[in-house]
Scaffold this motif. Structure first.
Motif, PDB file in Angstrom:
ATOM      1  N   GLY A   1      24.182  93.085 -45.189  1.00 35.28           N
ATOM      2  CA  GLY A   1      24.826  93.421 -43.814  1.00 35.28           C
ATOM      3  C   GLY A   1      23.413  93.409 -42.628  1.00 35.28           C
ATOM      4  N   GLU A   2      23.585  94.794 -41.810  1.00 30.79           N
ATOM      5  CA  GLU A   2      23.318  95.630 -41.246  1.00 30.79           C
ATOM      6  C   GLU A   2      21.448  95.478 -41.843  1.00 30.79           C
ATOM      7  N   ALA A   3      21.258  96.231 -43.442  1.00 28.38           N
ATOM      8  CA  ALA A   3      20.135  96.629 -43.595  1.00 28.38           C
ATOM      9  C   ALA A   3      19.116  95.412 -44.058  1.00 28.38           C
ATOM     10  N   HIS A   4      19.406  94.277 -43.812  1.00 29.23           N
ATOM     11  CA  HIS A   4      18.817  93.381 -44.466  1.00 29.23           C
ATOM     12  C   HIS A   4      18.466  92.991 -43.101  1.00 29.23           C
ATOM     13  N   ALA A   5      18.947  92.823 -41.653  1.00 27.62           N
ATOM     14  CA  ALA A   5      19.038  92.411 -40.790  1.00 27.62           C
ATOM     15  C   ALA A   5      17.308  91.929 -39.526  1.00 27.62           C
ATOM     16  N   ARG A   6      16.514  92.874 -40.034  1.00 22.25           N
ATOM     17  CA  ARG A   6      15.221  92.897 -39.587  1.00 22.25           C
ATOM     18  C   ARG A   6      14.540  91.224 -40.457  1.00 22.25           C
ATOM     19  N   ALA A   7      14.630  91.718 -42.417  1.00 23.36           N
ATOM     20  CA  ALA A   7      14.176  90.430 -42.387  1.00 23.36           C
ATOM     21  C   ALA A   7      15.208  88.655 -42.173  1.00 23.36           C
ATOM     22  N   ALA A   8      16.276  89.216 -41.478  1.00 23.92           N
ATOM     23  CA  ALA A   8      16.484  88.108 -40.901  1.00 23.92           C
ATOM     24  C   ALA A   8      15.743  87.518 -39.869  1.00 23.92           C
ATOM     25  N   ALA A   9      15.955  88.729 -39.067  1.00 25.32           N
ATOM     26  CA  ALA A   9      15.183  87.771 -37.670  1.00 25.32           C
ATOM     27  C   ALA A   9      13.944  88.194 -37.760  1.00 25.32           C
ATOM     28  N   GLU A  10      12.913  88.452 -38.749  1.00 26.81           N
ATOM     29  CA  GLU A  10      11.442  87.788 -38.499  1.00 26.81           C
ATOM     30  C   GLU A  10      11.682  86.172 -39.281  1.00 26.81           C
ATOM     31  N   ARG A  11      12.337  86.523 -40.503  1.00 24.68           N
ATOM     32  CA  ARG A  11      12.257  84.565 -40.846  1.00 24.68           C
ATOM     33  C   ARG A  11      13.360  83.576 -40.220  1.00 24.68           C
ATOM     34  N   LEU A  12      14.357  84.017 -39.343  1.00 21.53           N
ATOM     35  CA  LEU A  12      14.556  83.274 -38.352  1.00 21.53           C
ATOM     36  C   LEU A  12      13.380  82.930 -37.373  1.00 21.53           C
ATOM     37  N   ALA A  13      12.096  83.787 -36.063  1.00 19.93           N
ATOM     38  CA  ALA A  13      11.478  83.996 -35.497  1.00 19.93           C
ATOM     39  C   ALA A  13      10.088  82.521 -36.015  1.00 19.93           C
ATOM     40  N   GLN A  14      10.150  83.163 -37.261  1.00 15.45           N
ATOM     41  CA  GLN A  14       8.954  82.575 -37.965  1.00 15.45           C
ATOM     42  C   GLN A  14       9.032  80.568 -38.353  1.00 15.45           C
ATOM     43  N   LEU A  15      11.054  80.541 -38.761  1.00 19.27           N
ATOM     44  CA  LEU A  15      11.144  78.824 -38.751  1.00 19.27           C
ATOM     45  C   LEU A  15      11.105  78.314 -37.232  1.00 19.27           C
ATOM     46  N   ALA A  16      11.610  79.039 -36.066  1.00 16.11           N
ATOM     47  CA  ALA A  16      11.556  78.712 -35.345  1.00 16.11           C
ATOM     48  C   ALA A  16      10.418  78.287 -34.596  1.00 16.11           C
ATOM     49  N   ALA A  17       9.440  79.183 -35.295  1.00 14.42           N
ATOM     50  CA  ALA A  17       7.150  78.447 -34.463  1.00 14.42           C
ATOM     51  C   ALA A  17       8.009  77.538 -34.931  1.00 14.42           C
ATOM     52  N   VAL A  18       7.547  77.702 -36.977  1.00 16.46           N
ATOM     53  CA  VAL A  18       7.360  76.196 -37.112  1.00 16.46           C
ATOM     54  C   VAL A  18       8.213  74.902 -36.455  1.00 16.46           C
ATOM     55  N   ALA A  19       9.270  75.120 -35.777  1.00 21.11           N
ATOM     56  CA  ALA A  19      10.209  74.079 -35.833  1.00 21.11           C
ATOM     57  C   ALA A  19       9.535  74.042 -34.203  1.00 21.11           C
ATOM     58  N   ALA A  20       9.096  74.776 -33.914  1.00 21.77           N
ATOM     59  CA  ALA A  20       8.529  74.391 -32.032  1.00 21.77           C
ATOM     60  C   ALA A  20       6.932  73.313 -32.245  1.00 21.77           C
ATOM     61  N   LEU A  21       6.337  73.844 -33.620  1.00 22.85           N
ATOM     62  CA  LEU A  21       5.029  73.607 -33.566  1.00 22.85           C
ATOM     63  C   LEU A  21       5.143  71.854 -34.037  1.00 22.85           C
TER      64      LEU A  21
END
Ligand SMILES: Cc1cc2nc3c(=O)[nH]c(=O)nc-3n(C[C@H](O)[C@H](O)[C@H](O)COP(=O)(O)OP(=O)(O)OC[C@H]3O[C@@H](n4cnc5c(N)ncnc54)[C@H](O)[C@@H]3O)c2cc1C
Length: 549
Positions: free
Chosen positions: A482-502
């Motif tokens: 849950g909360e304890a890993h939320a930063r990891a999820a946020a970072e990965r999601l932003a990176q995936l969004a960057a790849v998708a946008a590029l």
């Protein structure tokens, strides 16, 4: 006799000034075109040349070297509660407002302006962030405040004609008498900023209005014409419109205590304030304060990400410019393999930031008519705000080091940029708060959120690590940690969004490099320069930063 210094100094780079902030920025041009605002290119070019001029850069230095001063009393001891700014600050407010950065995404009835209003404004905002950051705070809050009061027809009718004016009016007088207005926001109190439910400021009904008593511990842009503030009414935390003047023309009871002495963001005033039975109008229902102000906060979060991406671009461009001219051991730094690795790795980070931020703005543009885009905006705003704002300080620091000792000295703007960079992560929802917000967004609409993540993986095409990243994000957001890993999820999601946008833009090959070095296994360490880039990839990335000089 004075000693005349040399007029020519060998091996120092020429000033980085009179820059074309749009025409020199390929990643920005591509992101603008990919997100529906290509038609704005000529206007953006003119804007970029104006803001990149040496005169603007000098104004930015002045606005920060002479920070605002609070004038609590006048010469005869009467309260004045005013803030005095250097003319350079007013210059930036006038420039940004004439470009509509405080209002261009709204129509007169407070509904959203049609696409690509958000992307076109974001491109300008991104360029402004490369020049002067402090004044962007009131500009951001003014445009975002509309989302807070847009459900209140009487306020919309009264405020929108003033708010959409592009003529900056700095006078301290009742907003009804002014050509234009700016708005601020007061939520944070001494005992709690994240947890606004702990607010102690009280609101008592007074006829059609309310009387507010209490304080705010941070209230930026205190010279705004009015503020959206939270206070406890009988039925709970409520949002209010609190103007500087009461309807009969007297000053409202806002008593500024002092201005914050801040690490950066020095051209902007941030106050501590007390309210002593201050007049205010309710926005939304009593008890619905958080729900009412949240749409405003979502827009300020978006602006934080845009401006952090802009700061990263400014730092990268300055570092690259310097390294092209500076010779060490008989060769320009920009030709030395290790410096090329550092610059290319930073360039990749900036490519990802600008692509993902502009695609997010596209989602805001399309959200009113497309539920999938609304879900995308909701899910990705905390993730991208988190990742881009957290990346900026380290990137600016690395860029500073590329200039060696010169980077650390105040005369260049990198030192100021470095002090500015952390604030976007701290305010408008700090890092952990963004992680929690992402969890909440997923939990509230799990199907729509899962569909957004699947679409990102599809957009990323066969980029290395994209499919695994999508699975990781969903597992993390639904997993037991849950909360304890939320930063990891946020970072990965932003990176995936960057790849998708590029990958969906013209920079498809950049997407593959970003994915390999960020999502997959191409990185050897945590600092810039440790991505295992091939020489051809490095060459491509470096060429894209700035045109050949
Ligand atoms: C320059 C500047 C200008 C500002 N201007 C304004 C303004 O105009 N209006 C306004 O209202 N506010 C303003 N703020 C305040 C800012 O929004 C708050 O400082 C911010 O929201 C954090 O609140 P806080 O300082 O009370 O810290 P806290 O809420 O005490 O948070 C401290 C830390 O704990 C973390 N945290 C919080 N909750 C959790 C949790 N459940 N789990 C794990 N970690 C958690 C946070 O991420 C943060 O890192 C400004 C701040 C600055 C620095």
């Amino acid at each position: 006799m004075t000693h005349a210094g040399p007029s020519e100094v060998p091996n120092q780079s020429p000033p980085y000034a009179d820059i074309d902030l749009y025409g020199h920025d390929r990643a920005l041009q591509e992101a603008v075109a990919a997100n529906g605002a290509g038609g704005e290119a000529p206007a953006l070019g003119a804007f970029g040349r104006r803001w990149g001029s040496a005169a603007m850069l000098e104004m930015a230095r002045l606005a920060n070297e002479f920070p605002p001063r609070l004038k609590i009393f006048d010469a005869k001891g009467r309260r004045s509660d005013s803030v005095e700014f250097h003319p350079a600050y007013h210059h930036f407010m006038a420039e940004s407002m004439s470009a509509g950065l405080h209002a261009s995404t709204w129509q007169a009835d407070a509904t959203r302006a049609p696409a690509p209003a958000e992307v076109a404004r974001a491109a300008r905002f991104y360029m402004v962030a490369q020049v002067e950051n402090g004044h962007m705070c009131p500009v951001t809050m003014t445009r975002a405040a509309v989302a807070g009061f847009s459900g209140e027809a009487s306020l919309v009718k009264m405020l929108m004609p003033k708010l959409t004016s592009r003529h900056y009016d700095p006078m301290l007088r009742p907003w009804r008498e002014k050509i234009s207005i700016t708005l601020g926001m007061g939520m944070t109190e001494k005992q709690g900023g994240t947890d606004v439910r702990a607010n102690t400021t009280r609101a008592e009904p007074d006829g059609d209005a309310y009387r507010i008593t209490g304080h705010k511990w941070f209230m930026s842009a205190p010279m705004s014409d009015a503020f959206l503030v939270l206070a406890q009414a009988k039925d709970g935390l409520t949002c209010f419109f609190l103007p500087r003047f009461v309807p009969d023309g007297r000053m409202n009871a806002l008593h500024f205590q002092r201005l914050k002495d801040k690490l950066g963001n020095r051209s902007n005033a941030s106050s501590e304030v007390e309210f002593d039975n201050a007049h205010a109008l309710r926005i939304g229902d009593e008890g619905a304060g958080i729900r009412t102000i949240l749409p405003m906060v979502q827009l300020t979060r978006l602006d934080c990400a845009i401006s952090s991406a802009g700061m990263m671009r400014a730092a990268l461009a300055q570092a690259t410019h310097h390294c092209r001219y500076r010779n060490v051991f008989g060769k320009p730094l920009a030709e030395q393999p290790l410096m090329r690795a550092v610059l290319a790795d930073m360039a990749l980070e900036v490519e990802g930031a600008v692509a993902s931020v502009m695609r997010l703005c596209r989602a805001f543009d399309l959200a009113p008519s497309q539920p999938a885009e609304a879900a995308r905006a909701r899910l990705l705003t905390p993730a991208i705000k988190y990742a881009v704002c957290k990346t900026a300080p380290a990137l600016v620091y690395e860029a500073m080091e590329c200039l060696g000792g010169n980077g650390y000295v105040e005369e260049l703007s990198l030192a100021r940029l470095y002090r500015e960079a952390p604030v976007n992560a701290i305010w408008e929802g700090s890092g952990n708060v963004m992680g929690l917000d992402l969890l909440r967004a997923f939990a509230r609409e799990p199907e729509a959120a899962t569909a957004v993540i699947a679409e990102l993986a599809r957009d990323a095409q066969d980029s290395p690590g994209a499919a695994e990243a999508a699975s990781f994000i969903v597992e993390t957001l639904t997993g037991e940690a849950g909360e304890a890993h939320a930063r990891a999820a946020a970072e990965r999601l932003a990176q995936l969004a960057a790849v998708a946008a590029l990958a969906t833009g013209p920079a498809g090959n950049v997407a593959a490099i970003f994915a390999r070095t960020r999502l997959s296994d191409g990185r050897l360490g945590a600092t810039y320069g440790t991505a295992r880039l091939q020489p051809a990839e490095t060459g491509l990335l470096l060429k894209r930063i700035l045109p050949a000089s």
